[in-house]
Design a protein around this motif. Structure first.
Motif, PDB file in Angstrom:
ATOM      1  N   GLY A 277       0.855  -1.225   0.028  1.00  0.00           N
ATOM      2  CA  GLY A 277      -0.038  -0.052  -0.064  1.00  0.00           C
ATOM      3  C   GLY A 277       0.859   1.145   0.175  1.00  0.00           C
ATOM      4  O   GLY A 277       0.526   2.262  -0.670  1.00  0.00           O
ATOM      5  N   ALA A 278       1.968   1.298   0.748  1.00  0.00           N
ATOM      6  CA  ALA A 278       3.064   2.324   0.745  1.00  0.00           C
ATOM      7  C   ALA A 278       3.503   2.560  -0.611  1.00  0.00           C
ATOM      8  O   ALA A 278       3.720   3.722  -1.148  1.00  0.00           O
ATOM      9  N   LEU A 279       3.622   1.506  -1.313  1.00  0.00           N
ATOM     10  CA  LEU A 279       4.692   1.682  -2.612  1.00  0.00           C
ATOM     11  C   LEU A 279       3.438   2.181  -3.756  1.00  0.00           C
ATOM     12  O   LEU A 279       3.804   3.087  -4.401  1.00  0.00           O
ATOM     13  N   ARG A 280       2.170   1.555  -3.482  1.00  0.00           N
ATOM     14  CA  ARG A 280       1.117   2.478  -4.400  1.00  0.00           C
ATOM     15  C   ARG A 280       0.994   3.905  -4.043  1.00  0.00           C
ATOM     16  O   ARG A 280       0.953   4.945  -5.022  1.00  0.00           O
ATOM     17  N   ALA A 281       1.115   4.184  -2.977  1.00  0.00           N
ATOM     18  CA  ALA A 281       0.996   5.721  -2.395  1.00  0.00           C
ATOM     19  C   ALA A 281       2.018   6.462  -2.880  1.00  0.00           C
ATOM     20  O   ALA A 281       2.053   7.659  -3.270  1.00  0.00           O
ATOM     21  N   GLY A 282       3.283   5.979  -2.882  1.00  0.00           N
ATOM     22  CA  GLY A 282       4.469   6.703  -3.461  1.00  0.00           C
ATOM     23  C   GLY A 282       4.317   6.953  -4.684  1.00  0.00           C
ATOM     24  O   GLY A 282       5.044   8.209  -5.357  1.00  0.00           O
ATOM     25  N   TYR A 283       3.694   6.345  -5.648  1.00  0.00           N
ATOM     26  CA  TYR A 283       3.492   6.531  -7.110  1.00  0.00           C
ATOM     27  C   TYR A 283       2.034   7.083  -7.329  1.00  0.00           C
ATOM     28  O   TYR A 283       1.424   7.104  -8.513  1.00  0.00           O
ATOM     29  N   MET A 284       1.369   7.813  -6.331  1.00  0.00           N
ATOM     30  CA  MET A 284       0.034   8.052  -6.101  1.00  0.00           C
ATOM     31  C   MET A 284      -0.557   8.744  -7.452  1.00  0.00           C
ATOM     32  O   MET A 284      -1.583   8.502  -8.269  1.00  0.00           O
ATOM     33  N   ASP A 285       0.202   9.825  -7.718  1.00  0.00           N
ATOM     34  CA  ASP A 285      -0.290  10.833  -8.764  1.00  0.00           C
ATOM     35  C   ASP A 285       0.569  10.741  -9.986  1.00  0.00           C
ATOM     36  O   ASP A 285       0.589  11.881 -10.810  1.00  0.00           O
ATOM     37  N   VAL A 286       1.195   9.676 -10.195  1.00  0.00           N
ATOM     38  CA  VAL A 286       2.027   9.742 -11.400  1.00  0.00           C
ATOM     39  C   VAL A 286       1.946   8.538 -12.306  1.00  0.00           C
ATOM     40  O   VAL A 286       2.644   8.310 -13.290  1.00  0.00           O
ATOM     41  N   LEU A 287       0.819   7.703 -11.972  1.00  0.00           N
ATOM     42  CA  LEU A 287       0.741   6.391 -12.775  1.00  0.00           C
ATOM     43  C   LEU A 287      -0.634   6.627 -13.309  1.00  0.00           C
ATOM     44  O   LEU A 287      -1.462   7.133 -12.889  1.00  0.00           O
ATOM     45  N   ALA A 288      -0.665   6.035 -14.644  1.00  0.00           N
ATOM     46  CA  ALA A 288      -1.870   5.967 -15.385  1.00  0.00           C
ATOM     47  C   ALA A 288      -2.697   5.166 -14.739  1.00  0.00           C
ATOM     48  O   ALA A 288      -2.272   3.794 -13.786  1.00  0.00           O
ATOM     49  N   SER A 289      -3.990   5.187 -14.807  1.00  0.00           N
ATOM     50  CA  SER A 289      -5.143   4.296 -14.200  1.00  0.00           C
ATOM     51  C   SER A 289      -4.829   2.802 -14.750  1.00  0.00           C
ATOM     52  O   SER A 289      -4.713   2.638 -16.031  1.00  0.00           O
ATOM     53  N   GLY A 290      -4.820   1.939 -13.941  1.00  0.00           N
ATOM     54  CA  GLY A 290      -4.825   0.474 -14.128  1.00  0.00           C
ATOM     55  C   GLY A 290      -3.463   0.015 -14.432  1.00  0.00           C
ATOM     56  O   GLY A 290      -3.125  -1.064 -14.545  1.00  0.00           O
ATOM     57  N   ARG A 291      -2.479   0.845 -14.102  1.00  0.00           N
ATOM     58  CA  ARG A 291      -0.825   0.510 -14.093  1.00  0.00           C
ATOM     59  C   ARG A 291      -0.411   0.334 -12.702  1.00  0.00           C
ATOM     60  O   ARG A 291      -0.900   0.859 -11.738  1.00  0.00           O
ATOM     61  N   HIS A 292       0.658  -0.258 -12.689  1.00  0.00           N
ATOM     62  CA  HIS A 292       1.436  -0.686 -11.442  1.00  0.00           C
ATOM     63  C   HIS A 292       2.685  -0.454 -11.414  1.00  0.00           C
ATOM     64  O   HIS A 292       3.435  -0.768 -12.558  1.00  0.00           O
ATOM     65  N   PRO A 293       3.220   0.177 -10.389  1.00  0.00           N
ATOM     66  CA  PRO A 293       5.003   0.234 -10.371  1.00  0.00           C
ATOM     67  C   PRO A 293       5.684  -1.120 -10.169  1.00  0.00           C
ATOM     68  O   PRO A 293       5.411  -2.071 -10.026  1.00  0.00           O
ATOM     69  N   ALA A 294       6.801  -0.701 -10.864  1.00  0.00           N
ATOM     70  CA  ALA A 294       8.028  -1.742 -10.759  1.00  0.00           C
ATOM     71  C   ALA A 294       8.745  -1.342  -9.774  1.00  0.00           C
ATOM     72  O   ALA A 294       9.464  -0.274  -9.663  1.00  0.00           O
ATOM     73  N   ALA A 295       9.127  -2.159  -8.747  1.00  0.00           N
ATOM     74  CA  ALA A 295      10.473  -1.795  -7.763  1.00  0.00           C
ATOM     75  C   ALA A 295      10.935  -3.225  -7.075  1.00  0.00           C
ATOM     76  O   ALA A 295      10.142  -4.141  -6.979  1.00  0.00           O
ATOM     77  N   VAL A 296      12.234  -2.797  -6.723  1.00  0.00           N
ATOM     78  CA  VAL A 296      12.900  -4.061  -5.795  1.00  0.00           C
ATOM     79  C   VAL A 296      13.371  -2.887  -4.491  1.00  0.00           C
ATOM     80  O   VAL A 296      14.210  -2.460  -4.901  1.00  0.00           O
ATOM     81  N   LEU A 297      12.660  -3.185  -3.318  1.00  0.00           N
ATOM     82  CA  LEU A 297      13.070  -2.245  -2.127  1.00  0.00           C
ATOM     83  C   LEU A 297      13.421  -3.296  -1.012  1.00  0.00           C
ATOM     84  O   LEU A 297      12.854  -4.205  -0.778  1.00  0.00           O
ATOM     85  N   TYR A 298      14.404  -2.929  -0.406  1.00  0.00           N
ATOM     86  CA  TYR A 298      15.015  -3.577   0.729  1.00  0.00           C
ATOM     87  C   TYR A 298      14.988  -2.648   1.926  1.00  0.00           C
ATOM     88  O   TYR A 298      15.576  -1.437   2.061  1.00  0.00           O
ATOM     89  N   LEU A 299      14.074  -3.021   2.981  1.00  0.00           N
ATOM     90  CA  LEU A 299      14.107  -2.401   4.298  1.00  0.00           C
ATOM     91  C   LEU A 299      14.863  -3.173   5.309  1.00  0.00           C
ATOM     92  O   LEU A 299      14.577  -4.408   5.707  1.00  0.00           O
ATOM     93  N   ALA A 300      15.878  -2.422   5.731  1.00  0.00           N
ATOM     94  CA  ALA A 300      16.488  -3.066   6.880  1.00  0.00           C
ATOM     95  C   ALA A 300      16.462  -2.363   8.153  1.00  0.00           C
ATOM     96  O   ALA A 300      16.313  -1.041   8.460  1.00  0.00           O
ATOM     97  N   CYS A 301      16.337  -3.212   9.389  1.00  0.00           N
ATOM     98  CA  CYS A 301      16.254  -2.600  10.779  1.00  0.00           C
ATOM     99  C   CYS A 301      16.666  -3.468  11.946  1.00  0.00           C
ATOM    100  O   CYS A 301      16.903  -4.667  11.570  1.00  0.00           O
ATOM    101  N   ASP A 302      16.914  -3.207  12.903  1.00  0.00           N
ATOM    102  CA  ASP A 302      17.142  -4.104  13.865  1.00  0.00           C
ATOM    103  C   ASP A 302      16.112  -5.283  14.203  1.00  0.00           C
ATOM    104  O   ASP A 302      14.778  -4.940  13.922  1.00  0.00           O
ATOM    105  N   PRO A 303      16.477  -6.218  14.146  1.00  0.00           N
ATOM    106  CA  PRO A 303      15.449  -7.579  14.126  1.00  0.00           C
ATOM    107  C   PRO A 303      14.282  -7.119  15.612  1.00  0.00           C
ATOM    108  O   PRO A 303      13.274  -7.865  15.426  1.00  0.00           O
TER     109      PRO A 303
END
Length: 600
Positions: A277-303
């Motif tokens: 949902g956050a990925l979708r929100a990041g592209y909220m006003d730049v994507l055409a209707s019915g299109r989906h972003p492409a991304a490979v994201l790594y989130l690192a934190c203390d276990p």
């Protein structure tokens, strides 16, 4: 139950080990891809740098995983087939997990539903093998083996044949296995992977070398494709003990489904609704209707900040502070896309060149013995005379050239055709700009900046609108009341679970507040956040920008065209219009020359 039927007290029984393992297998091993995931993760936890996977019939008949990891001693093999036996954790802290596996369920579960054989050898010891069929464990036997481990699973679900009916065809199961291996390959770029299906190699990723970022870049180019990495922006952001890195594709490089979205938490591939949902929100006003972003994201934190012990398949996680993780991802994406400026994906230009090419596949014949016409013939041709029936369109004629820096990314305007499209010359080709779409994005970004600086204007309702809600929903919506107020929607508690809407954004004069509040609540339940109000405000600003921008059919001067190009170079997200379509296309000079046979 009939009231006359005497009550029969159920008898509590202790399930035998084989039955317990088959039940556990139902959670851990859903399909062949699940088995491959567990075995490959075990290999990675063992420090393997080379993992070879072979399957047959989509993994139903055979799954074999060979690795060069640390291996197991003969005495460890029977213990490895016991439930909840693992070398990954000591049980003292389930929040200090730094490995893929930790539950100790995979191998006994696989042995309970198939014919499992494990052959292993530590580097300073002898090799040994053990087999388990339908939960029945055979004695350990000596075996010749290379250092590392070979796990062979045959006839998956033979002990639970009903599960076979729920599997898809061989091709679909093979594709699922390949996708699983690709996801793990992107998690570990320094490990090499091969996948062979029915004796045919379908995936090879040799171990990468160099620094971590360079290795990841090379691995993603190999797995996701060169087009993805060429049209992606690198992200690196940190907040509240969380760090986000990876690559997100430009909005104009989008997909028709969410098939190119890969998210990792501490190196573990996950499928998390909040993160998607956050990925979708990041592209909220730049994507055409019915299109989906492409991304490979790594989130690192203390276990300690994330719980991975949510589901036996370990594909879900739970953050201690989900809003912090979501906020980091959304802000990093928006800043990254804004920093990309006027960039549009190179695949747009490639598609344009493909459209220009002739449909015939026959080779073009160019006379190699061409000679210029003789002087007498040239004189009779009058090459300066106008061609009968042809008149140059006034709109295609550029004004006097305007001084433009040689390194201007979008070049210098040379002409406008069809009263909309700007033709600009660059150092290495030409650019075609959709003038209306580009100006629409420029106006939209200015309106958003003004709204952010001055705040969203509010309109006070003469009669507050009262919305009755269940107590828990009222508490949920009131918890984000300060955030809604920043966007112009002011709500207050009204007692008895109801809320009162006092003010609304002035630009949303016809707002259906009840529908909006309920939609926001749905988002909060599913994603623990909502961008619906921001989306509606942006939609109004986008509509205002559309009506306030240069209309198609208006003839522009050279100064106006070049001013538009320079504004595009300075404005964030100007590579796509408000509807997600590209605002410009670049054609490289070598490609243009190739169209006319000037280059091979």
């Amino acid at each position: 139950m009939n009231s006359q039927t005497p009550h029969i007290r159920p008898v509590i029984r202790q399930l035998d080990e084989a039955t317990a393992n088959r039940i556990a297998a139902g959670e851990v091993v859903e399909r062949p891809a699940s088995a491959v995931k567990e075995l490959v993760e075990n290999a990675l936890d063992a420090g393997a740098t080379r993992i070879d996977i072979a399957i047959q019939d989509g993994g139903k008949r055979l799954i074999r995983v060979c690795d060069n990891g640390c291996g197991m001693a003969p005495d460890d093999l029977p213990l490895a087939l016991s439930r909840h036996a693992t070398s990954k954790i000591d049980g003292s802290d389930l929040l200090a997990i730094r490995s893929f596996g930790f539950r100790g369920e995979a191998l006994p579960s696989l042995g309970a539903v198939g014919r499992l054989t494990i052959t292993s050898r530590v580097r300073s010891g002898d090799g040994a093998t053990i087999a388990v069929t339908g939960g029945a464990i055979a004695p350990v036997r000596p075996s010749a083996a290379n250092p590392g481990t070979v796990v062979e699973l045959r006839d998956l679900f033979y002990a639970t044949p009903a599960r076979l009916k729920f599997l898809r065809g061989d091709r679909a199961e093979t594709m699922a296995v390949a996708e699983c291996v690709r996801r793990l390959a992107m998690a570990e770029p320094f490990a090499g992977f091969t996948l062979t299906a029915d004796d045919r190699e379908i995936l090879r990723c040799d171990a990468e070398t160099g620094d971590p970022l360079g290795a990841l870049h090379a691995r993603l180019a190999r797995v996701m494709g060169r087009d993805f990495i060429d049209n992606a922006i690198a992200l690196d952001a940190e907040r509240d003990g969380l760090r986000l890195s990876g690559f997100a594709a430009l909005p104009t490089y989008s997909r028709g489904a969410a098939v190119a979205q890969h998210l990792y938490v501490n190196g573990r591939p996950v499928r998390d609704k909040m993160l998607t949902g956050a990925l979708r929100a990041g592209y909220m006003d730049v994507l055409a209707s019915g299109r989906h972003p492409a991304a490979v994201l790594y989130l690192a934190c203390d276990p300690q900040l994330v719980d991975v012990n949510v589901h036996p398949a370990k594909a879900e996680v739970r953050f201690r502070d989900p809003q912090s993780a979501r906020g980091l991802l959304v802000s990093a994406l928006r800043h990254g896309l804004a920093g990309a400026g006027h960039r549009a994906s190179s695949t747009v230009g490639d598609a344009a060149m493909a459209a220009f090419r002739a449909e015939t596949t026959a080779p073009r014949a160019y006379p190699m013995d061409y000679r210029p016409p003789a002087p007498a013939i040239r004189a009779s041709l009058d090459l300066q005379a106008p061609v009968p029936g042809f008149a140059e369109a006034p709109s295609a004629r550029a004004e006097d050239p305007v001084a433009v820096p040689d390194d201007a990314p979008l070049g210098a305007a040379r002409a406008q055709i069809h009263e909309n499209y700007i033709i600009a010359q660059t150092v290495d080709g030409l650019v075609i700009v959709d003038g209306h779409a580009a100006h629409e994005r420029l106006v939209y970004e200015r309106l958003k900046a003004q709204a952010a600086a001055a705040g969203i204007a509010r309109q006070v309702l003469l009669i507050p609108e009262i919305i009755a809600l269940p107590d828990h929903d009222a508490a949920r919506i009131l918890a984000i009341a300060p955030d809604l107020a920043e966007l112009g929607l002011v709500i207050e508690p009204f007692g008895g679970g109801a809320v009162a809407v006092r003010e609304i954004p002035a630009m949303l004069a016809r707002l259906d507040t009840q529908a909006l509040i309920r939609d926001i609540l749905d988002d909060l339940v599913e994603l623990d956040a909502s961008d619906r109000l921001r989306g509606r405000i942006d939609a109004v600003l986008s509509s205002m920008a559309c009506h306030g921008s240069v209309r198609s059919g208006r003839r522009m001067t050279a100064e106006e065209m070049n001013a538009l190009l320079r504004d595009m170079e300075r404005t964030p997200r100007s590579g796509q219009c408000n509807h997600g379509r590209p605002t410009w296309v670049k054609l490289r000079l070598p490609d243009i020359e190739r169209l006319f046979g000037r280059k091979d």
